[in-house]
Design a protein around this motif. Sequence first.
Motif, PDB file in Angstrom:
ATOM      1  N   GLY A  33       0.687  -1.128   0.077  1.00  0.00           N
ATOM      2  CA  GLY A  33       0.095   0.070  -0.001  1.00  0.00           C
ATOM      3  C   GLY A  33       0.701   1.302   0.028  1.00  0.00           C
ATOM      4  N   THR A  34       2.157   0.900  -0.047  1.00  0.00           N
ATOM      5  CA  THR A  34       3.135   2.364   0.248  1.00  0.00           C
ATOM      6  C   THR A  34       2.879   3.231  -1.311  1.00  0.00           C
ATOM      7  N   PRO A  35       2.526   4.485  -1.164  1.00  0.00           N
ATOM      8  CA  PRO A  35       2.327   4.991  -2.524  1.00  0.00           C
ATOM      9  C   PRO A  35       3.985   5.703  -2.932  1.00  0.00           C
ATOM     10  N   VAL A  36       3.853   5.385  -4.203  1.00  0.00           N
ATOM     11  CA  VAL A  36       5.396   5.624  -4.894  1.00  0.00           C
ATOM     12  C   VAL A  36       4.982   6.474  -6.350  1.00  0.00           C
ATOM     13  N   VAL A  37       5.989   7.080  -6.776  1.00  0.00           N
ATOM     14  CA  VAL A  37       6.220   7.459  -8.006  1.00  0.00           C
ATOM     15  C   VAL A  37       7.614   7.002  -8.749  1.00  0.00           C
ATOM     16  N   VAL A  38       7.251   6.715  -9.784  1.00  0.00           N
ATOM     17  CA  VAL A  38       8.275   5.873 -10.790  1.00  0.00           C
ATOM     18  C   VAL A  38       8.940   6.845 -11.912  1.00  0.00           C
ATOM     19  N   ILE A  39       9.761   6.506 -12.418  1.00  0.00           N
ATOM     20  CA  ILE A  39      10.418   7.320 -13.609  1.00  0.00           C
ATOM     21  C   ILE A  39       9.699   6.770 -14.877  1.00  0.00           C
ATOM     22  N   HIS A  40      10.348   5.420 -15.103  1.00  0.00           N
ATOM     23  CA  HIS A  40       9.611   4.793 -16.538  1.00  0.00           C
ATOM     24  C   HIS A  40       8.681   3.814 -15.901  1.00  0.00           C
ATOM     25  N   ARG A  41       7.826   3.317 -16.915  1.00  0.00           N
ATOM     26  CA  ARG A  41       6.953   2.386 -16.276  1.00  0.00           C
ATOM     27  C   ARG A  41       7.417   0.837 -16.125  1.00  0.00           C
ATOM     28  N   ASP A  42       8.658   0.720 -15.644  1.00  0.00           N
ATOM     29  CA  ASP A  42       9.356  -0.589 -15.641  1.00  0.00           C
ATOM     30  C   ASP A  42       9.155  -1.234 -14.319  1.00  0.00           C
ATOM     31  N   GLN A  43       8.724  -0.415 -13.322  1.00  0.00           N
ATOM     32  CA  GLN A  43       8.620  -0.977 -11.982  1.00  0.00           C
ATOM     33  C   GLN A  43       6.980  -1.539 -11.727  1.00  0.00           C
ATOM     34  N   ALA A  44       6.358  -1.779 -12.908  1.00  0.00           N
ATOM     35  CA  ALA A  44       5.206  -2.214 -12.743  1.00  0.00           C
ATOM     36  C   ALA A  44       5.100  -3.929 -12.136  1.00  0.00           C
ATOM     37  N   TYR A  45       6.014  -4.727 -12.445  1.00  0.00           N
ATOM     38  CA  TYR A  45       5.963  -5.958 -11.980  1.00  0.00           C
ATOM     39  C   TYR A  45       6.109  -5.983 -10.248  1.00  0.00           C
ATOM     40  N   LEU A  46       7.241  -5.001 -10.178  1.00  0.00           N
ATOM     41  CA  LEU A  46       7.707  -4.992  -8.645  1.00  0.00           C
ATOM     42  C   LEU A  46       6.601  -4.366  -7.923  1.00  0.00           C
ATOM     43  N   CYS A  47       5.971  -3.276  -8.368  1.00  0.00           N
ATOM     44  CA  CYS A  47       4.863  -2.776  -7.467  1.00  0.00           C
ATOM     45  C   CYS A  47       3.474  -3.800  -7.604  1.00  0.00           C
ATOM     46  N   ARG A  48       3.496  -4.597  -8.614  1.00  0.00           N
ATOM     47  CA  ARG A  48       2.476  -5.601  -8.268  1.00  0.00           C
ATOM     48  C   ARG A  48       2.809  -6.637  -7.085  1.00  0.00           C
ATOM     49  N   TRP A  49       3.635  -7.320  -7.379  1.00  0.00           N
ATOM     50  CA  TRP A  49       4.601  -8.077  -6.432  1.00  0.00           C
ATOM     51  C   TRP A  49       4.073  -7.304  -4.812  1.00  0.00           C
TER      52      TRP A  49
END
Length: 301
Positions: A194-210
């Motif tokens: 549930g931690t809110p984050v901002v990414v640079i490129h949308r390459d953290q999608a799988y990390l955020c989902r996990w």
Amino acid sequence: MSRRIVMTFAALLLGAVVPAHAALRVLATTADWGALATELGGDKVNVYTATSALQDVHQVDAKPSLVARARTADLVVANGADLEIGWLPVLLQESGNAKIRPGTPGYFEATSAVKLMDVPAVVDRSMGDIHALGNPHIQLDPRNVAAVAGALTARLAAIDAANAPYYQQRGADFQARWQQAMSRWDAAAAPLKGTPVVVIHRDQAYLCRWLGLDQLAAIEPKPGVPPSAGYLAGLVKQLATSKPRMILRNAYNDTKAAEWLSQKVGAPVVTLPFSVGGTPEAKDLFALFDDTLRRLAMAVQ
């Protein structure tokens, strides 16, 4: 010394430097899949990795040195889903190596083993550097790594049948150690949900989902498109009402936009390795996840 003794001695020397079965030559396009090939192949493979964690794998030159590697490769381990579309097809064609063409046993794509996120319904250039097949950045979900490991073990065993039992044993050992590590990582990651984050490129999608991270926004307005001053100003306004706890930056990303946004919204920039070798601590696949979780946990303390 008799001729027979001389010949016997020469044969012994030759046997000492020439293995009975030459190692399988593997060309991996990324550090993560090179590390996985090494884990699974052990001393039966000779792995060369075409890129490092400090490079943007979207943008690589098919240099003559890489062409030479491809020319002698027995197996290419690519990420796939068009991540390497700008350079790998050129590399494969220039190599003239029929064994590693797409569709042959000598060509393997990691993304073929998993279901991709963010598959677009339509694609056009106005959307930025979007991947038509889906988000290719699969390596930061350990469940994906396990699936790729299973598929790659089977491929190694198929193209080097003489050593199939060896690869199968190493694959089973890796899966056992990986499952144990995943249990540890899941426990360590529980406070991050549930931690809110901002990414640079949308390459953290799988990390955020996990991890269950709440991705509020991306600094890039569209994939691969640098943010304008106007876009960043709008992002600051948007984040005033939904403040992030951190801004995730990969080791290969430029720091400027993330640091600027950090000062404006009061959220720290957390640099993640993203790939094996991205930080001094991320020396292998296991350490990649250890270091990623350690850095995230420190940011939310």
